[in-house]
Motif scaffolding. Sequence first.
Motif, mmCIF file in Angstrom:
data_model
loop_
_atom_site.group_PDB
_atom_site.id
_atom_site.type_symbol
_atom_site.label_atom_id
_atom_site.label_comp_id
_atom_site.label_asym_id
_atom_site.label_seq_id
_atom_site.Cartn_x
_atom_site.Cartn_y
_atom_site.Cartn_z
ATOM 1 N N PRO A 149 0.825 -1.198 0.000
ATOM 2 C CA PRO A 149 0.000 0.000 0.000
ATOM 3 C C PRO A 149 0.864 1.255 0.000
ATOM 4 O O PRO A 149 2.095 1.184 -0.072
ATOM 5 N N HIS A 150 0.227 2.394 0.119
ATOM 6 C CA HIS A 150 0.950 3.654 0.314
ATOM 7 C C HIS A 150 1.833 3.513 1.558
ATOM 8 O O HIS A 150 1.411 2.929 2.572
ATOM 9 N N PRO A 151 3.057 4.045 1.535
ATOM 10 C CA PRO A 151 3.972 3.868 2.680
ATOM 11 C C PRO A 151 3.416 4.353 4.012
ATOM 12 O O PRO A 151 3.828 3.855 5.069
ATOM 13 N N GLY A 152 2.477 5.273 4.001
ATOM 14 C CA GLY A 152 1.909 5.769 5.244
ATOM 15 C C GLY A 152 1.225 4.704 6.072
ATOM 16 O O GLY A 152 1.109 4.833 7.299
ATOM 17 N N TYR A 153 0.783 3.625 5.433
ATOM 18 C CA TYR A 153 0.119 2.551 6.179
ATOM 19 C C TYR A 153 1.074 1.836 7.135
ATOM 20 O O TYR A 153 0.632 1.219 8.103
ATOM 21 N N ALA A 154 2.351 1.900 6.861
ATOM 22 C CA ALA A 154 3.329 1.232 7.733
ATOM 23 C C ALA A 154 3.373 1.856 9.117
ATOM 24 O O ALA A 154 3.880 1.234 10.062
ATOM 25 N N PRO A 176 8.893 -2.683 -2.733
ATOM 26 C CA PRO A 176 9.359 -1.320 -2.962
ATOM 27 C C PRO A 176 10.439 -0.917 -1.965
ATOM 28 O O PRO A 176 10.550 -1.499 -0.877
ATOM 29 N N GLU A 177 11.209 0.087 -2.312
ATOM 30 C CA GLU A 177 12.356 0.482 -1.497
ATOM 31 C C GLU A 177 11.961 0.913 -0.091
ATOM 32 O O GLU A 177 12.722 0.707 0.859
ATOM 33 N N TRP A 178 10.780 1.493 0.083
ATOM 34 C CA TRP A 178 10.424 2.029 1.401
ATOM 35 C C TRP A 178 10.325 0.935 2.464
ATOM 36 O O TRP A 178 10.496 1.205 3.655
ATOM 37 N N THR A 179 10.090 -0.314 2.059
ATOM 38 C CA THR A 179 9.948 -1.382 3.050
ATOM 39 C C THR A 179 11.256 -1.680 3.773
ATOM 40 O O THR A 179 11.249 -2.230 4.880
ATOM 41 N N ALA A 180 12.383 -1.328 3.160
ATOM 42 C CA ALA A 180 13.688 -1.618 3.772
ATOM 43 C C ALA A 180 13.910 -0.840 5.063
ATOM 44 O O ALA A 180 14.796 -1.181 5.852
ATOM 45 N N ALA A 181 13.117 0.200 5.314
ATOM 46 C CA ALA A 181 13.262 1.001 6.527
ATOM 47 C C ALA A 181 12.614 0.339 7.742
ATOM 48 O O ALA A 181 12.724 0.860 8.857
ATOM 49 N N ALA A 211 10.150 -10.095 4.735
ATOM 50 C CA ALA A 211 8.934 -10.517 5.429
ATOM 51 C C ALA A 211 9.298 -11.446 6.575
ATOM 52 O O ALA A 211 10.050 -12.406 6.387
ATOM 53 N N GLY A 212 8.755 -11.199 7.771
ATOM 54 C CA GLY A 212 9.043 -12.028 8.926
ATOM 55 C C GLY A 212 7.957 -13.037 9.241
ATOM 56 O O GLY A 212 8.157 -13.932 10.064
#
Length: 249
Positions: A149-154, A176-181, A211-212
């Motif tokens: 989803p949009h990164p804001g959901y994290a 996507p790259e944002w998940t690496a944070a 993914a964990g």
Amino acid sequence: MPYLTQPDTQPAVSAGELRLGVPGYAHPLLAPREWDALPSVGAGVHWTVLNVADGPGERPDPHCLEAAGRLRNAQVRVVGQLDLAGGQRSFGALLSDAHRFRDWYLVDGFYLDRCPTERAALPELRRVVGALRDLLGGGHLVTAHGTHPHPGYAEVADQLVTFSGPWHDYRWSQAPEWTAAYPPERFCHLVHGLPRGHLAQALRIARWQGAGTIWFTDRTAKESRSACWETMPGYWDAIVSQVGTGVSE
């Protein structure tokens, strides 16, 4: 009342471990072997979804109460399924279902199925999640988007389901790259139609994408959207050996 324990007593997970996220077995009368198998996995199960009748049902179900209680006594987190219908269900309807899950089954959190993905839906989801946390005094909240989803959901829930679909899509998927944070325990992948011979490859993809929590099954979604999740995979023993303390590279 029998089968009740203090909520959320799961031990911490070490870096690099995988756990199972069980997206919803069939009713305990229809899938007794599946429900009976989970307590023995213990800490290898991150959470299991309780879906009585597309939600909590109209009245307490004694079979679901017993099954959920045995899992919680084994320190397996039980989360109630709330269907957001892509953001179309009303706030009041969701909270009504949540209250019944809490009052009847003492759930440890909620699985927000068919969660929206677009940025415009974020404010309402924050409102829903805030109310659910108030209801439980915390709890574990999983937003099931099925895609990234949009990164804001994290920043809203404890965990996001960022893939839910068939193996032939998963094997070519990318994060996507944002998940690496974020750490791996923030993401879950659910894959159906996965042949046993590709299990090792699927586990590598989950790790590569950060993914964990996973659920891999050889069952397919031919009959309905949820049918593939209602029974354990044919390679149950093989996948159990890969979760919790059994995971190794």
